[in-house]
Design a protein around this motif. Structure first.
Motif, PDB file in Angstrom:
ATOM      1  N   LYS A  72       0.836  -1.209   0.000  1.00  0.00           N
ATOM      2  CA  LYS A  72       0.000   0.000   0.000  1.00  0.00           C
ATOM      3  C   LYS A  72       0.866   1.253   0.000  1.00  0.00           C
ATOM      4  CE  LYS A  72      -3.673   2.277   2.651  1.00  0.00           C
ATOM      5  NZ  LYS A  72      -4.530   2.199   3.873  1.00  0.00           N
ATOM      6  N   ASP A  73       1.904   1.273   0.834  1.00  0.00           N
ATOM      7  CA  ASP A  73       2.797   2.434   0.889  1.00  0.00           C
ATOM      8  C   ASP A  73       3.593   2.573  -0.405  1.00  0.00           C
ATOM      9  OD1 ASP A  73       1.907   2.959   3.443  1.00  0.00           O
ATOM     10  OD2 ASP A  73       3.612   1.999   4.432  1.00  0.00           O
ATOM     11  N   ARG A  74       4.062   1.456  -0.926  1.00  0.00           N
ATOM     12  CA  ARG A  74       4.802   1.488  -2.198  1.00  0.00           C
ATOM     13  C   ARG A  74       3.936   2.057  -3.311  1.00  0.00           C
ATOM     14  NH1 ARG A  74       5.069  -4.152  -4.610  1.00  0.00           N
ATOM     15  NH2 ARG A  74       2.936  -3.465  -5.005  1.00  0.00           N
ATOM     16  N   ASP A  75       2.689   1.585  -3.387  1.00  0.00           N
ATOM     17  CA  ASP A  75       1.800   2.013  -4.461  1.00  0.00           C
ATOM     18  C   ASP A  75       1.393   3.474  -4.307  1.00  0.00           C
ATOM     19  OD1 ASP A  75       2.055  -0.531  -5.392  1.00  0.00           O
ATOM     20  OD2 ASP A  75       0.072  -1.211  -4.764  1.00  0.00           O
ATOM     21  N   ALA A  76       1.304   3.947  -3.061  1.00  0.00           N
ATOM     22  CA  ALA A  76       0.995   5.362  -2.840  1.00  0.00           C
ATOM     23  C   ALA A  76       2.133   6.239  -3.351  1.00  0.00           C
ATOM     24  CB  ALA A  76       0.747   5.615  -1.350  1.00  0.00           C
ATOM     25  N   ALA A  77       3.368   5.803  -3.119  1.00  0.00           N
ATOM     26  CA  ALA A  77       4.529   6.551  -3.623  1.00  0.00           C
ATOM     27  C   ALA A  77       4.569   6.534  -5.142  1.00  0.00           C
ATOM     28  CB  ALA A  77       5.823   5.958  -3.048  1.00  0.00           C
ATOM     29  N   LEU A  78       4.201   5.406  -5.729  1.00  0.00           N
ATOM     30  CA  LEU A  78       4.159   5.302  -7.187  1.00  0.00           C
ATOM     31  C   LEU A  78       3.117   6.257  -7.755  1.00  0.00           C
ATOM     32  CD1 LEU A  78       5.193   3.664  -9.699  1.00  0.00           C
ATOM     33  CD2 LEU A  78       3.234   2.158  -9.333  1.00  0.00           C
ATOM     34  N   GLN A  79       1.942   6.276  -7.145  1.00  0.00           N
ATOM     35  CA  GLN A  79       0.859   7.133  -7.622  1.00  0.00           C
ATOM     36  C   GLN A  79       1.209   8.610  -7.464  1.00  0.00           C
ATOM     37  OE1 GLN A  79      -2.976   6.097  -6.058  1.00  0.00           O
ATOM     38  NE2 GLN A  79      -4.017   7.041  -7.789  1.00  0.00           N
ATOM     39  N   ALA A  80       2.001   8.937  -6.442  1.00  0.00           N
ATOM     40  CA  ALA A  80       2.405  10.323  -6.203  1.00  0.00           C
ATOM     41  C   ALA A  80       3.539  10.772  -7.121  1.00  0.00           C
ATOM     42  CB  ALA A  80       2.817  10.488  -4.738  1.00  0.00           C
ATOM     43  N   GLY A  81       4.032   9.876  -7.962  1.00  0.00           N
ATOM     44  CA  GLY A  81       5.121  10.227  -8.872  1.00  0.00           C
ATOM     45  C   GLY A  81       6.488  10.211  -8.227  1.00  0.00           C
ATOM     46  N   GLU A  82       6.594   9.569  -7.056  1.00  0.00           N
ATOM     47  CA  GLU A  82       7.868   9.532  -6.338  1.00  0.00           C
ATOM     48  C   GLU A  82       8.743   8.359  -6.748  1.00  0.00           C
ATOM     49  OE1 GLU A  82       6.553   9.456  -2.313  1.00  0.00           O
ATOM     50  OE2 GLU A  82       5.687  11.486  -2.395  1.00  0.00           O
ATOM     51  N   LEU A  83       8.231   7.476  -7.602  1.00  0.00           N
ATOM     52  CA  LEU A  83       8.975   6.312  -8.064  1.00  0.00           C
ATOM     53  C   LEU A  83       8.922   6.229  -9.583  1.00  0.00           C
ATOM     54  CD1 LEU A  83       7.621   3.611  -5.550  1.00  0.00           C
ATOM     55  CD2 LEU A  83       9.847   4.770  -5.441  1.00  0.00           C
ATOM     56  N   ASP A  84      10.001   5.704 -10.168  1.00  0.00           N
ATOM     57  CA  ASP A  84      10.013   5.434 -11.608  1.00  0.00           C
ATOM     58  C   ASP A  84       9.513   4.025 -11.898  1.00  0.00           C
ATOM     59  OD1 ASP A  84      11.313   7.922 -12.496  1.00  0.00           O
ATOM     60  OD2 ASP A  84      13.046   7.150 -11.416  1.00  0.00           O
ATOM     61  N   GLY A  85       9.757   3.122 -10.951  1.00  0.00           N
ATOM     62  CA  GLY A  85       9.380   1.736 -11.171  1.00  0.00           C
ATOM     63  C   GLY A  85       9.204   0.995  -9.865  1.00  0.00           C
TER      64      GLY A  85
END
Length: 311
Positions: A72-85
């Motif tokens: 859940k935390d990983r996916d929230a960071a992804l959705q926020a544009g904080e991750l490339d992959g």
């Protein structure tokens, strides 16, 4: 006199500009950074080795591996544009697409999920397990992998009594305490359960399912395709090292980088890691069919929708 001073000033300015230009020509561009979100598991071992040996820098890219305690935390960071992959799985990518997150699979990883019976469950084979309780996370890869294993062994999805327990550590504790009879666990949790006397009944990989993948957002693929190719070159180097080097030489890296407890030192067993490749389209189609049947994505989703092109 005034003209002479102006000429000298102009000459000095030109010399300074020329020197700055030469310095700029000799300066190497800063390497791209790839921010990849992961959770502790055995499939991130090549990344831990990559960072430890600076194989990413050798290839001209910087890996920023960000470890999350929950999907859940990983996916929230992804959705926020904080991750490339991210390191995720077939079902996760289907869910991303359904949520409007354009995330594409660009490679496979070697995460496995072991089907385990508790030491006091009385279960030693899958044939003994009819009607037994199993802790799972619902509508996730764990449930998909369980259904896949059961199907491969000739059983229906209702062969076991599913108990929904979202957190992996909670599932492990319930197996230990006998609150459930079975669990499907990733590493290092599976090894911890085996150390406590759990019995292995099968796994996703031994059933022929390799559902763990690495994936990047389409925007990262569009803007950093070259860096992603360099990252996979470094990944393949790390795989070569892991497969051809005694674990004793880098076990501290595995423990610190992949989340294996210190108590497992000397007892860790690693799979043979594969070099990067895309998953088979037919296997992806099966995952989409299962996910769409659960209402997690549209049935019209195709493997082409899920696979990324790095050029």
């Amino acid at each position: 006199m005034k003209k002479t001073i102006l000429k000298r000033a102009a000459a000095l300015l030109l010399a300074a500009l020329a020197a700055a230009g030469l310095a700029a020509c000799g300066r190497q561009p800063e390497p791209d950074t790839l921010r990849i979100g992961v959770m502790y598991s055995s499939d991130i071992i090549p990344l831990a080795v990559m960072k430890d040996q600076k194989l990413d820098e050798k290839q001209g890219v910087v890996l920023d591996m960000q470890v999350f305690s929950s999907a859940k935390d990983r996916d929230a960071a992804l959705q926020a544009g904080e991750l490339d992959g991210v390191f995720t799985d077939f079902i996760g990518v289907c869910i991303y697409q359904n949520a409007g997150l354009d995330v594409k699979i660009t490679g496979m990883t070697d995460g496995d999920y072991l089907l385990l019976a508790g030491p006091d469950s009385g279960v030693t084979t899958l044939a003994d397990a009819a009607g037994k309780s199993i802790a799972i996370s619902e509508n996730t890869l764990i449930e998909y992998a369980l259904d896949y294993i059961l199907t491969q062994e000739g059983y229906g999805a209702d062969y076991l009594k599913k108990a929904v327990v979202p957190r992996i550590p909670d599932r492990l504790e319930m197996l230990r305490s006998g609150e459930v009879d079975l669990c499907l666990l990733p590493e290092p949790f599976a090894t911890l359960a085996l150390t406590d006397g759990a019995v292995e009944l099968g796994s996703a990989n031994t059933a022929g399912l390799y559902p763990a993948v690495s994936a990047f957002t389409q925007s990262a693929i569009d803007g950093k395709a070259g860096a992603i190719r360099k990252y996979y070159a470094a990944y393949d180097e790390a795989v070569d090292y892991v497969n051809n080097t005694p674990l004793s030489e880098y076990e501290p890296v595995v423990i610190a980088g992949a989340g294996f407890p210190e108590e497992l030192a000397g007892r860790i067993e690693l799979p043979v890691f594969r070099k990067n490749a895309l998953p088979d389209a037919a296997v992806l189609s099966d995952a989409v069919a299962w996910a769409s049947g659960k209402g997690l994505c549209p049935a019209s989703l195709t493997p082409a929708d899920l696979l990324g092109d790095l050029g």
